[in-house]
Design a protein around this motif. Structure first.
Motif, PDB file in Angstrom:
ATOM      1  N   LYS A   1       0.913 -61.953 149.346  1.00  0.00           N
ATOM      2  CA  LYS A   1       1.103 -63.402 149.453  1.00  0.00           C
ATOM      3  C   LYS A   1       0.206 -64.267 148.560  1.00  0.00           C
ATOM      4  CE  LYS A   1      -2.227 -64.210 153.107  1.00  0.00           C
ATOM      5  NZ  LYS A   1      -2.598 -64.913 154.285  1.00  0.00           N
TER       6      LYS A   1
ATOM      7  N   VAL B   1      -3.230 -52.928 154.032  1.00  0.00           N
ATOM      8  CA  VAL B   1      -3.758 -53.259 152.713  1.00  0.00           C
ATOM      9  C   VAL B   1      -4.514 -54.604 152.755  1.00  0.00           C
ATOM     10  CG1 VAL B   1      -1.646 -54.410 151.849  1.00  0.00           C
ATOM     11  CG2 VAL B   1      -3.121 -53.262 150.258  1.00  0.00           C
TER      12      VAL B   1
ATOM     13  N   ARG C   1       7.652 -49.525 151.704  1.00  0.00           N
ATOM     14  CA  ARG C   1       8.367 -48.921 150.581  1.00  0.00           C
ATOM     15  C   ARG C   1       8.646 -47.436 150.824  1.00  0.00           C
ATOM     16  NH1 ARG C   1       4.218 -50.931 146.208  1.00  0.00           N
ATOM     17  NH2 ARG C   1       2.895 -50.447 147.991  1.00  0.00           N
TER      18      ARG C   1
HETATM   19  P1  NAD Z   1      -1.387 -61.157 155.655  1.00  0.00           P
HETATM   20  O1  NAD Z   1      -1.749 -60.594 154.334  1.00  0.00           O
HETATM   21  O2  NAD Z   1      -2.455 -61.501 156.607  1.00  0.00           O
HETATM   22  O3  NAD Z   1      -0.336 -60.196 156.393  1.00  0.00           O
HETATM   23  C1  NAD Z   1       0.572 -59.385 155.700  1.00  0.00           C
HETATM   24  C2  NAD Z   1       0.444 -57.989 156.293  1.00  0.00           C
HETATM   25  O4  NAD Z   1       1.365 -57.133 155.590  1.00  0.00           O
HETATM   26  C3  NAD Z   1      -0.945 -57.413 156.124  1.00  0.00           C
HETATM   27  O5  NAD Z   1      -1.396 -56.891 157.359  1.00  0.00           O
HETATM   28  C4  NAD Z   1      -0.759 -56.308 155.097  1.00  0.00           C
HETATM   29  O6  NAD Z   1      -1.658 -55.221 155.317  1.00  0.00           O
HETATM   30  C5  NAD Z   1       0.682 -55.910 155.320  1.00  0.00           C
HETATM   31  N1  NAD Z   1       1.343 -55.310 154.144  1.00  0.00           N
HETATM   32  C6  NAD Z   1       1.253 -55.720 152.862  1.00  0.00           C
HETATM   33  N2  NAD Z   1       1.989 -54.912 152.086  1.00  0.00           N
HETATM   34  C7  NAD Z   1       2.555 -53.985 152.902  1.00  0.00           C
HETATM   35  C8  NAD Z   1       3.421 -52.885 152.685  1.00  0.00           C
HETATM   36  N3  NAD Z   1       3.864 -52.558 151.455  1.00  0.00           N
HETATM   37  N4  NAD Z   1       3.823 -52.161 153.753  1.00  0.00           N
HETATM   38  C9  NAD Z   1       3.373 -52.460 155.006  1.00  0.00           C
HETATM   39  N5  NAD Z   1       2.533 -53.468 155.261  1.00  0.00           N
HETATM   40  C10 NAD Z   1       2.137 -54.230 154.218  1.00  0.00           C
HETATM   41  O7  NAD Z   1      -0.476 -62.435 155.375  1.00  0.00           O
HETATM   42  P2  NAD Z   1       0.048 -63.499 156.416  1.00  0.00           P
HETATM   43  O8  NAD Z   1      -0.613 -64.780 156.134  1.00  0.00           O
HETATM   44  O9  NAD Z   1       0.014 -62.943 157.783  1.00  0.00           O
HETATM   45  O10 NAD Z   1       1.545 -63.625 155.939  1.00  0.00           O
HETATM   46  C11 NAD Z   1       2.594 -62.892 156.541  1.00  0.00           C
HETATM   47  C12 NAD Z   1       3.875 -63.192 155.823  1.00  0.00           C
HETATM   48  O11 NAD Z   1       4.099 -64.595 155.870  1.00  0.00           O
HETATM   49  C13 NAD Z   1       3.827 -62.813 154.357  1.00  0.00           C
HETATM   50  O12 NAD Z   1       5.085 -62.271 154.000  1.00  0.00           O
HETATM   51  C14 NAD Z   1       3.597 -64.125 153.646  1.00  0.00           C
HETATM   52  O13 NAD Z   1       4.167 -64.141 152.373  1.00  0.00           O
HETATM   53  C15 NAD Z   1       4.305 -65.100 154.576  1.00  0.00           C
HETATM   54  N6  NAD Z   1       3.745 -66.465 154.492  1.00  0.00           N
HETATM   55  C16 NAD Z   1       2.444 -66.695 154.841  1.00  0.00           C
HETATM   56  C17 NAD Z   1       1.915 -67.980 154.735  1.00  0.00           C
HETATM   57  C18 NAD Z   1       0.475 -68.278 155.096  1.00  0.00           C
HETATM   58  O14 NAD Z   1      -0.008 -69.357 154.741  1.00  0.00           O
HETATM   59  N7  NAD Z   1      -0.236 -67.418 155.780  1.00  0.00           N
HETATM   60  C19 NAD Z   1       2.735 -69.031 154.290  1.00  0.00           C
HETATM   61  C20 NAD Z   1       4.052 -68.761 153.963  1.00  0.00           C
HETATM   62  C21 NAD Z   1       4.557 -67.470 154.078  1.00  0.00           C
END
Ligand code: NAD
Length: 346
Positions: free
Chosen positions: A95, A35, A66
């Motif tokens: 996020k 997504v 989910r």
């Molecule tokens: P991102 O959006 O690049 O990666 C999240 C991934 O999860 C994406 O590839 C997305 O396609 C996938 N995803 C979303 N909903 C999904 C679902 N229902 N089922 C399966 N896949 C799903 O974000 P990121 O920066 O890589 O962050 C990863 C995690 O780290 C997140 O949980 C985010 O909250 C946490 N986080 C990130 C940061 C940051 O600054 N990047 C900081 C603190 C925490």
């Protein structure tokens, strides 16, 4: 051999963890709905990992956390092989702070219900080791500039609430299981940059909320100017101060956490993952300009609602417990981030 399920493994954080774990010769299954990411992220893995090893050790599954049936199928299929899934690194989630305020239900659905599904299925296959991507947004940033794991928890937006609730859920699961469950919540501060070999970086499909993709859009002239939100904060130059950490150091903290879970009695922990050093937005821009010899025009905008002046990690616990040390500095973050972006986009 260890087999690790990485949910959200195609995202910014997850893809860097995936690459690092594959480089260590372990088996990885990525589950991602794509997504906010694309399968293309894996295209260049074969430049740094032998194709035969990739074929043997790496699998990508498209799907949603989910979808309980899918989760069950994944664990069942692997349980039938000589190598069941032994741990989960749970990065999948939504996020965007701003979107979470507009659509909290979606955030609770994906981030909270998705995690509950995952934990339920993990338990039925006796896979009880999980590392969860939490966030510094769980803290009440008004309590002080430097936050340790015991700082007051009080998220100020739905995104932060979902992170906190999942942390508590994992703590309850750990306690109720008579300590069988091993859980580490890694509270990320501000990961930026890209892997030093320029194989992967940060390329969100949806809106760009993080600072670095926006700086790179200005650097590549896709955006005319960068907007700094507020120049009247209580900092040396009036701009917000954050704890930027190189994405490779952040990925490494997961490897260390995994080793810790494998070698220690059941445990539940919250750990800050930051460098412990604050950098203002203006300092970051200047460092980017100096490192890459590119000008980043900027303007000052209004403060954003709900923003805070300074948010920096006290990272001593993670360093002590995991034996993890962030090795890269701001210059590495600017250099590696731009190296990846400019090769891909220009
Ligand atoms: P991102 O959006 O690049 O990666 C999240 C991934 O999860 C994406 O590839 C997305 O396609 C996938 N995803 C979303 N909903 C999904 C679902 N229902 N089922 C399966 N896949 C799903 O974000 P990121 O920066 O890589 O962050 C990863 C995690 O780290 C997140 O949980 C985010 O909250 C946490 N986080 C990130 C940061 C940051 O600054 N990047 C900081 C603190 C925490």
């Amino acid at each position: 051999m260890e087999k690790i399920l990485i949910t959200g493994g195609a995202g910014y954080v997850g893809s860097h963890i995936t690459l690092n774990i594959l480089k260590r010769g372990l088996k990885v299954i990525v589950l991602d709905s794509f997504v906010n990411s694309s399968k293309d992220v894996f295209n260049n893995f074969c430049k740094v990992i032998d194709k035969k090893i990739l074929k043997r050790n790496f699998k990508i599954i498209t799907g949603d956390i989910r979808n309980k049936k899918l989760l069950n199928d994944i664990f069942e299929d692997n349980a039938k092989t000589e190598c069941a899934i032994s741990s989960v690194i749970h990065c999948a989630g939504l996020k965007s702070v701003q979107t979470s305020i507009i659509n909290p239900k979606e955030y609770w659905d994906v981030n909270v219900l998705g995690t509950m599904n995952l934990v339920d299925i993990m338990e039925s296959y006796s896979c009880k080791k999980i590392i969860f991507s939490s966030s510094a947004t769980v803290y009440d940033p008004s309590v002080g500039d430097i936050l340790d794991e015991n700082s007051r928890i009080s998220p100020i937006n739905p995104y932060g609430s979902t992170k906190f609730v999942v942390e508590k859920f994992l703590e309850d699961i750990h306690k109720s299981s008579k300590n069988e469950w091993k859980c580490i919540n890694l509270r990320y501060f501000n990961p930026i940059g890209a892997d030093p070999e320029g194989i992967i970086g940060e390329s969100p499909l949806k809106e760009k909320n993080n600072i670095f993709p926006l700086i790179m859009d200005v650097a590549s002239k896709k955006l005319e100017k960068f907007t700094i939100f507020g120049n009247d904060w209580d900092s040396s130059d009036g701009t917000c101060v954050r704890d930027y950490i190189h994405i490779d150091d952040l990925a490494e903290s997961h490897i260390k956490a995994l080793e810790y879970l494998n070698n220690n009695t059941p445990v539940f922990m919250n750990l800050n993952v930051g460098t412990g050093e604050g950098t203002s937005v203006l300092e970051l821009i200047k460092k980017f300009e100096e490192t890459n010899q590119i000008s980043i025009p900027f303007i000052y905008g209004e403060r954003r609602k709900g923003d805070f002046g300074t948010v920096v990690a006290d990272n001593r616990l993670a360093k002590k417990v995991l034996g993890w040390i962030p090795k890269k500095d701001l210059k590495d973050m600017c250099k590696d981030g731009w190296n990846w972006f400019s090769n891909k986009n220009i």
